[in-house]
Design a protein around this motif. Structure first.
Motif: not given
Lengths: 229, 229
Positions: A29, A31, A51, A109
């Motif tokens: 991901f 993040p 997010d 994320f």
DNA sequence: GCAAAAGCGTTGCATTGGCAACAAGGAAAC
DNA sequence: GTTTCCTTGTTGCCAATGCAACGCTTTTGC
């Protein structure tokens, strides 16, 4: 980021996922980790966000501004708490502002990465999606409990209900809370003075015992009875 | 089942998914279609459920029983409405009972099939999962709006806020509603008599015009102003 | 077509709890 | 150490609104 893996694993979003799984997912991901100074804004009222945020360090508050300019506290966030989750999958605007009360670190994320199972079909990704849905559902139920409180007609009923729920949540009949009187009055949607008055009455009637911000339930049967009125 | 595909495509769970996609997903999920007679229960308070339900035909109500035995209306469902979605992904008990008001047909999709992308990785499955999250999020926001209403201190403020929201939702300043007076009083958490009294006052003050269950907003500026008090 | 039930308005009365103002103790800031 | 702010308790006053009761109209059921 690695240092936060244990914290992540303890959150509702990553619960049930192995360390290896967390590593995979974070790797996939990518993040963003952001730092905020005390007083800065993590998420602004009225804006969209896609997010899912997790607070890693510090304390933050979810607040809302009333029409007359006052600031109402909605939630308090500490390390491991999730925010923006309900918002991220909808096209609606944030109903709250998340404000840093101390210096904070948070990780974000991207929602579309969470919701799209990627090519490599990580085993844990399914768990993550389930957790996302469960996290949002839990927030729904928490709000629902608050509505159940708010629709009670008398302050006495609200207080009895709240005391019993809080005792059940903490698993003991003597407990203390972090909310102060003003915060509790807000939550129950009443005046602080009225709250004091009613708590006092209940103490005089022998239903509860008060000491600062700790409560002792003396007569749960009577409390349960009065919760219905 | 095929006859309901157009209806399914119009629901929030399947929006944006092609007819072909719906066919694939239904073929893959093998959802159960059930018939209910008037008065039967689609989902029972206090029980877990791990199916997402969609009402195909008929009318049903979401109700809750108060401690003193009365029945409170929470939501009303018609064809295309989703239920059990918030519940299905959590391990909590249902906060409501869904009761058939007329003969009903409903279809139940197993949650774990929805949340697990299957081997064949249908393209539309991702969309479905997004839709599930969005559907739950929307319910959260709807509940949140209700909390915003409930915490207003005066009935006048609640009514002004509600009238403005309803006008915005329906996109016109003259609108009618399906709720009756008792239902509206419940929603706003006030007495039916107090609601009548206040509506009457507002009409006398020239803020609104009433005719049975239709409302006409005459002075939106004043309404917005009073919504804050 | 009639009876029963539901929906809505109206009103008087009693009570709750909002509001304002003040005091005291404790914590925080300087 | 002093000052200022924050938190909590306390109390009097009164408007908002919950509650109960009644009557009228409309809808529903038979």
């Amino acid at each position: 980021m690695e240092e936060y893996y244990p914290l992540l694993m303890s959150t509702s979003l990553f619960r049930g996922i192995s360390l290896q799984g967390v590593q995979e997912l974070v790797g996939c991901f990518k993040p963003q980790v952001k730092r905020f100074r005390k007083g800065e804004i993590l998420l602004l009222f009225g804006y969209e966000s896609h997010d899912v945020g997790i607070l890693l360090e510090g304390q933050a508050d979810g607040i809302k501004n009333t029409p007359d300019g006052a600031e109402v506290l909605i939630t308090h966030l500490g390390p491991g708490d999730i925010f923006g989750d309900v918002l991220s999958g909808s096209s609606l605007k944030s109903p709250v502002t998340i404000l840093a009360r101390t210096d904070c670190i948070a990780v974000f994320f991207p929602y579309d990465k969470i919701i799209h199972p990627c090519q490599s079909l990580h085993f844990c990704h399914t768990q993550l999606m389930q957790n996302l849905v469960a996290t949002i559902s839990e927030k729904y139920f928490a709000l629902n409990r608050r509505v159940d409180l708010l629709i009670l007609k008398s302050l006495r009923a609200k207080l009895c209900t709240w005391l019993l729920e809080e005792a059940a949540r903490q698993g003991k009949d003597t407990f203390s809370i972090t909310l102060n009187r003003a915060g509790l009055a807000d939550y129950l949607n009443c005046e602080r003075s009225a709250l004091s008055r009613e708590l006092n009455r209940m103490q005089n009637e022998g239903l509860i015992e008060l000491y600062k911000s700790s409560f002792k339930l003396l007569d749960k049967a009577a409390l349960a009875n009065q919760a219905a009125h």
